[in-house]
Design an enzyme around this catalytic site. Structure first.
Site, mmCIF file in Angstrom:
data_model
loop_
_atom_site.group_PDB
_atom_site.id
_atom_site.type_symbol
_atom_site.label_atom_id
_atom_site.label_comp_id
_atom_site.label_asym_id
_atom_site.label_seq_id
_atom_site.Cartn_x
_atom_site.Cartn_y
_atom_site.Cartn_z
ATOM 1 N N ASP A 93 0.856 -1.197 0.000
ATOM 2 C CA ASP A 93 0.000 0.000 0.000
ATOM 3 C C ASP A 93 0.888 1.241 0.000
ATOM 4 O O ASP A 93 1.865 1.297 0.757
ATOM 5 C CB ASP A 93 -0.910 -0.037 1.235
ATOM 6 N N ILE A 94 0.572 2.225 -0.862
ATOM 7 C CA ILE A 94 1.433 3.425 -0.910
ATOM 8 C C ILE A 94 1.112 4.447 0.185
ATOM 9 O O ILE A 94 1.832 5.410 0.354
ATOM 10 C CB ILE A 94 1.405 4.162 -2.277
ATOM 11 N N GLN A 113 -14.793 2.053 1.785
ATOM 12 C CA GLN A 113 -14.054 1.445 0.663
ATOM 13 C C GLN A 113 -13.767 2.568 -0.321
ATOM 14 O O GLN A 113 -14.693 3.255 -0.777
ATOM 15 C CB GLN A 113 -14.865 0.331 -0.027
ATOM 16 N N HIS A 164 -10.144 -5.808 -2.443
ATOM 17 C CA HIS A 164 -8.785 -5.952 -1.917
ATOM 18 C C HIS A 164 -8.822 -6.340 -0.448
ATOM 19 O O HIS A 164 -9.646 -5.848 0.317
ATOM 20 C CB HIS A 164 -7.949 -4.685 -2.120
ATOM 21 N N HIS A 169 -6.644 -6.271 2.945
ATOM 22 C CA HIS A 169 -5.487 -5.626 3.569
ATOM 23 C C HIS A 169 -4.823 -6.592 4.549
ATOM 24 O O HIS A 169 -5.527 -7.225 5.356
ATOM 25 C CB HIS A 169 -5.926 -4.429 4.416
#
Ligand code: 5GP
Ligand code: ZN
Length: 139
Positions: free
Chosen positions: A30-31, A93, A99, A101
């Site tokens: 994750d960025i 979301q 996705h 996490h």
């Protein structure tokens, strides 16, 4: 799916720090990480949420989550790993491509909140290094 940011990541049109890939699944860092090692696991085939995703992709993601969680444990020695998956705007979301996490917590780091957090860009060099560490631990 055109204009889906995660489809673009799967197709290599947007760069990502990949930690794992198989026939159905793609996983990357994750960025805007909640914690270092925050990893996202997505189906390669576009599905918006838990209601749309196929059982086969859902199963593949969860099998992959175990492998990646093992790699995170080996690479980062966390005190715990939270597994989180949001469906719909009501629970914030933000990216409408399913996705999962994986959010590790390491010793002396802050508590992890579950459905709302501040978006703070991470240190890309550290994210890259951590992704490489987890990817290496997959082998
Ligand atoms: P959610 O939809 O479950 O709220 O979270 C979406 C997650 O995707 C966020 O944690 C956000 O930081 C991450 N994210 C959004 N855009 C990108 C991107 O372009 N690359 C990566 N690696 N992560 C992203
Ligand atoms: Zn998509």
């Amino acid at each position: 799916m055109p204009n889906c940011i995660f489809c673009k990541i799967v197709h290599g049109e947007i760069p990502s720090v990949k930690v794992y890939e198989d026939a159905r699944v793609f996983a990357f860092e994750d960025i805007n990480p909640i914690s270092i090692g925050h990893t996202l696991i997505i189906p390669k085939s576009h599905a918006e949420n838990i209601w749309e995703i196929s059982e086969e992709d859902l199963a593949a993601i969860h099998v992959a989550s175990k492998k990646i969680a093992q790699a995170i444990r080996k690479a980062l020695d966390p005190t715990g790993v939270a597994v989180l998956q949001l469906n719909g705007r009501g629970v914030n979301q933000m990216v409408m491509h399913y996705h999962l996490h994986l959010i590790p917590r390491t010793a002396n780091s802050p508590e992890i909140s579950m459905t709302q957090w501040n978006i703070v860009p991470g240190d890309m060099a550290l994210i890259r290094k951590t992704g490489e560490k987890i990817a290496a631990a997959m082998r």
